[in-house]
Design an enzyme around this catalytic site. Structure first.
Site, PDB file in Angstrom:
ATOM      1  N   GLN A 252       0.831  -1.225   0.073  1.00  0.00           N
ATOM      2  CA  GLN A 252      -0.038  -0.107   0.021  1.00  0.00           C
ATOM      3  C   GLN A 252       1.196   1.204   0.137  1.00  0.00           C
ATOM      4  O   GLN A 252       2.140   1.142   0.080  1.00  0.00           O
ATOM      5  CB  GLN A 252      -0.745  -0.020   1.259  1.00  0.00           C
ATOM      6  CG  GLN A 252       0.128  -0.028   2.558  1.00  0.00           C
ATOM      7  CD  GLN A 252      -1.095  -0.427   3.705  1.00  0.00           C
ATOM      8  OE1 GLN A 252      -2.340  -0.488   3.749  1.00  0.00           O
ATOM      9  NE2 GLN A 252      -0.381  -1.061   4.741  1.00  0.00           N
ATOM     10  N   HIS A 289     -10.108   5.208  19.562  1.00  0.00           N
ATOM     11  CA  HIS A 289      -9.405   3.922  20.320  1.00  0.00           C
ATOM     12  C   HIS A 289      -9.810   3.793  21.629  1.00  0.00           C
ATOM     13  O   HIS A 289      -9.910   2.324  21.846  1.00  0.00           O
ATOM     14  CB  HIS A 289      -7.834   4.391  20.275  1.00  0.00           C
ATOM     15  CG  HIS A 289      -7.177   4.059  18.751  1.00  0.00           C
ATOM     16  ND1 HIS A 289      -6.902   5.279  18.153  1.00  0.00           N
ATOM     17  CD2 HIS A 289      -6.829   3.091  17.988  1.00  0.00           C
ATOM     18  CE1 HIS A 289      -6.409   4.941  16.839  1.00  0.00           C
ATOM     19  NE2 HIS A 289      -6.354   3.820  16.882  1.00  0.00           N
ATOM     20  N   ASP A 311      -0.112   1.047  13.812  1.00  0.00           N
ATOM     21  CA  ASP A 311       0.249   2.394  14.186  1.00  0.00           C
ATOM     22  C   ASP A 311       0.686   2.387  15.596  1.00  0.00           C
ATOM     23  O   ASP A 311       1.127   3.290  16.206  1.00  0.00           O
ATOM     24  CB  ASP A 311      -0.597   3.437  13.727  1.00  0.00           C
ATOM     25  CG  ASP A 311      -1.961   3.147  14.219  1.00  0.00           C
ATOM     26  OD1 ASP A 311      -2.329   2.438  15.264  1.00  0.00           O
ATOM     27  OD2 ASP A 311      -3.142   3.436  13.488  1.00  0.00           O
ATOM     28  N   ASP A 331      -0.064  -7.448  11.947  1.00  0.00           N
ATOM     29  CA  ASP A 331      -0.141  -6.612  10.753  1.00  0.00           C
ATOM     30  C   ASP A 331       0.725  -7.190   9.482  1.00  0.00           C
ATOM     31  O   ASP A 331       1.719  -7.242   9.617  1.00  0.00           O
ATOM     32  CB  ASP A 331       0.099  -5.398  11.175  1.00  0.00           C
ATOM     33  CG  ASP A 331      -0.292  -4.172  10.343  1.00  0.00           C
ATOM     34  OD1 ASP A 331       0.258  -4.158   9.198  1.00  0.00           O
ATOM     35  OD2 ASP A 331      -1.085  -3.192  10.895  1.00  0.00           O
ATOM     36  N   ASP A 365      -0.294 -12.320   7.117  1.00  0.00           N
ATOM     37  CA  ASP A 365      -1.803 -12.168   6.557  1.00  0.00           C
ATOM     38  C   ASP A 365      -2.544 -12.773   7.809  1.00  0.00           C
ATOM     39  O   ASP A 365      -2.382 -13.929   8.198  1.00  0.00           O
ATOM     40  CB  ASP A 365      -1.840 -12.895   5.453  1.00  0.00           C
ATOM     41  CG  ASP A 365      -3.417 -12.743   5.034  1.00  0.00           C
ATOM     42  OD1 ASP A 365      -3.741 -11.905   4.858  1.00  0.00           O
ATOM     43  OD2 ASP A 365      -4.086 -13.980   5.076  1.00  0.00           O
ATOM     44  N   ALA A 366      -3.250 -11.833   8.296  1.00  0.00           N
ATOM     45  CA  ALA A 366      -4.495 -12.393   9.603  1.00  0.00           C
ATOM     46  C   ALA A 366      -5.061 -13.472   9.065  1.00  0.00           C
ATOM     47  O   ALA A 366      -5.316 -14.476   9.951  1.00  0.00           O
ATOM     48  CB  ALA A 366      -5.162 -11.196   9.974  1.00  0.00           C
ATOM     49  N   ASP A 383      -9.005  -4.251  14.387  1.00  0.00           N
ATOM     50  CA  ASP A 383      -8.823  -3.011  13.941  1.00  0.00           C
ATOM     51  C   ASP A 383      -8.091  -2.964  12.528  1.00  0.00           C
ATOM     52  O   ASP A 383      -6.966  -2.573  12.300  1.00  0.00           O
ATOM     53  CB  ASP A 383      -7.988  -2.120  14.817  1.00  0.00           C
ATOM     54  CG  ASP A 383      -7.923  -0.782  14.560  1.00  0.00           C
ATOM     55  OD1 ASP A 383      -8.919  -0.082  13.981  1.00  0.00           O
ATOM     56  OD2 ASP A 383      -7.133   0.201  14.970  1.00  0.00           O
TER      57      ASP A 383
END
Length: 522
Positions: A252, A289, A311, A331, A365-366, A383
């Site tokens: 990305q 959050h 993040d 992530d 990869d989740a 999230d």
């Protein structure tokens, strides 16, 4: 006896040179296609839609190009060289031109269709001309000539398909990668015609092609020199605030902006964008959050799993509980996590959460990781980026939530960021329905986050008893969330009540369709 037919090349490597040119040109042509698809995926976010448009238009145009090439067969060598120069120029500058159309002109869709059509037209004209050139070296049966040409063409396409993601993108990036391929395209075409078929060119054709080659070289060279400044200027055009960090990872485009001080706010506004989508604003991210994390922490919380949130801001809230023994963050993109670890203002915002020894980071990869995970977690915080792309839509399906259920402890709880029940109500309630169909009892709730608007979440627990929507008794001091605010969050107004929409699955990713249509225009 004399003839006007052009002299036939006699040296033996000539045929191999033609097939090599087919090989190289096929690789370049496929790279152009992939570059247009990848750029559209980054800018628009619709990978399947962009691929369908680009491939459909280009294949159609290739058929038209094959027909258009018929009158050019009498001057096949000169026509082929001219086409390769045009391809090198237009293909090499295609990414730059489309990025400019997106950033300044708001004409990306028509520019994409036009670019794909012209490139397809030129690519389609290559094979008929190369067929004529091959036959002039040594006459073959039509079947044998076609077999030789298409074998080289398909193998070249394989090379282009592998070179684009594994060489050109990592080494050069999209913009410069297209320029490199354009240069290779021009060299391949001119080298073939200038050696094997030189005697077929008239003096005028040689001068014209030489001048064209100089123009193409100057254009591509200038674009190469100014590429970095162009990309910086074009990217800044897309964002309101100054860009302080930008990179394009394997997955990305990551952009961090920082504003001047806002009226009424003591701090500057730090914003993270992934593929152009806002992920947080430092002015009000605490609302998001706190609402995401703390309701899920009302219960056992020794082992916590975070999906996404590279993040580190969700980590910050989780780590406020001293009885949390370990947090596993999954992530996909290590570049986002690296930014969360190293960017000074972001590190300050996330309270240096990645430095906490309780945190374990997995850049995988989740979906794939959950399929093989054997651990059990008391809390799972999903999230993840919004489901407006094919790659992320699978993370909002019944199958994905069933995988999460398989790693939850007996009294475990799941919380999912679910988009806006105001701007995207069908998306929101489809996510809630998907969680329920995976075997959870759910509690939908929503809060106001000024940067996002009305934003929703789904708190869930396995079985038939919904979890209590409450704050932990030992919750740390919070800036936004209070028991009364949380109680009110479970109430939805009449014009945004529950919708009876179907769940999203891998085979029917309805949430993807909802997200694309509902967010259009916002």
């Amino acid at each position: 006896m004399t003839t006007d037919a052009p002299a036939r090349p006699t040296w033996r490597p000539a045929r191999a040179a033609v097939l090599l040119a087919v090989f190289v040109c096929a690789a370049c042509g496929l790279v152009y296609e992939l570059a247009l698809v990848a750029l559209g995926s980054y800018l628009i976010g619709d990978a399947v839609g962009q691929a369908s448009i680009v491939l459909g238009v280009m294949v159609f145009a290739m058929g038209v190009g094959a027909l258009v090439a018929k009158p050019l067969q009498s001057r096949a060598a000169a026509a082929f060289a001219a086409i390769e120069l045009l391809l090198a120029l237009l293909g090499g500058l295609s990414v730059l031109g489309l990025y400019a159309a997106f950033a300044w002109l708001d004409l990306y869709a028509p520019a994409l269709v036009g670019t794909a059509f012209v490139l397809g037209l030129l690519i389609g004209a290559e094979i008929p001309l190369l067929m004529v050139m091959l036959q002039r070296i040594r006459a073959q049966s039509a079947g044998s000539a076609v077999a030789d040409l298409f074998a080289a063409d398909y193998v070249g396409a394989l090379l282009g398909g592998l070179a684009f993601p594994f060489l050109l993108m990592p080494v050069f990036g999209q913009l410069k990668g297209a320029l490199v391929v354009g240069a290779v395209n021009a060299v391949a075409g001119l080298a073939l015609v200038g050696t094997v078929f030189r005697r077929e060119l008239s003096r005028r054709a040689r001068i014209a092609l030489g001048a064209g080659a100089v123009v193409v070289a100057l254009c591509l060279g200038y674009a190469w020199i100014t590429a970095a400044d162009f990309e910086l200027t074009a990217r800044q055009q897309l964002y309101r605030d100054p860009v302080v960090h930008a990179e394009r990872s394997r997955y990305q485009e990551i952009v961090l902006t920082r504003s001047v001080r806002e009226v009424g706010h003591a701090d500057t506004d730090l914003r993270l964008f992934l593929n152009g989508d806002l992920q947080f604003s430092s002015i009000d991210e605490y609302r998001y959050h706190e609402s995401l994390v703390h309701p899920a922490m009302a219960g056992p919380r020794g082992e916590v799993l975070v999906l996404g949130a590279g993040d580190g801001l969700a980590l910050r809230e989780i780590l406020k509980y001293p009885d949390v023994r370990r947090v596993t963050l999954v992530d996909l993109d290590p570049a986002v996590v690296r930014l969360g670890r190293t960017e000074p203002q972001l590190r300050e915002l996330n309270h240096h959460s990645f430095a906490d020894p309780r945190v374990r980071v997995l850049n995988v990869d989740a979906f794939g990781w959950l399929r093989t995970a054997t651990e059990r977690f008391d809390v799972v915080v999903a999230d993840l980026p919004d489901p407006d792309e094919t790659a992320t839509a699978k993370l909002y399906t019944v199958e994905f939530y069933a995988l999460i259920r398989s790693v939850l402890a007996e009294r475990g709880r799941l919380v999912v960021q679910s988009g806006s029940p105001y701007f995207a109500p069908r998306s929101y309630w489809s996510i809630e329905r998907s969680v329920r169909e995976a075997g959870f009892a759910t509690v939908p709730y929503h809060v106001d986050v000024p940067s996002f608007g009305d934003w929703g979440f789904v708190l869930a627990a396995p079985g038939g008893t919904p979890p209590a929507l409450t704050l932990p008794a030992d919750a740390p001091p919070l800036r936004f969330l209070t028991p009364s605010v949380l109680a009110a969050a479970a109430t939805f107004p009449a014009d945004r009540g529950r919708l009876d929409v179907p769940a999203s699955t891998l085979l029917q990713p309805r949430v993807l369709e909802y997200a694309r249509t509902e967010w259009r225009g916002y």
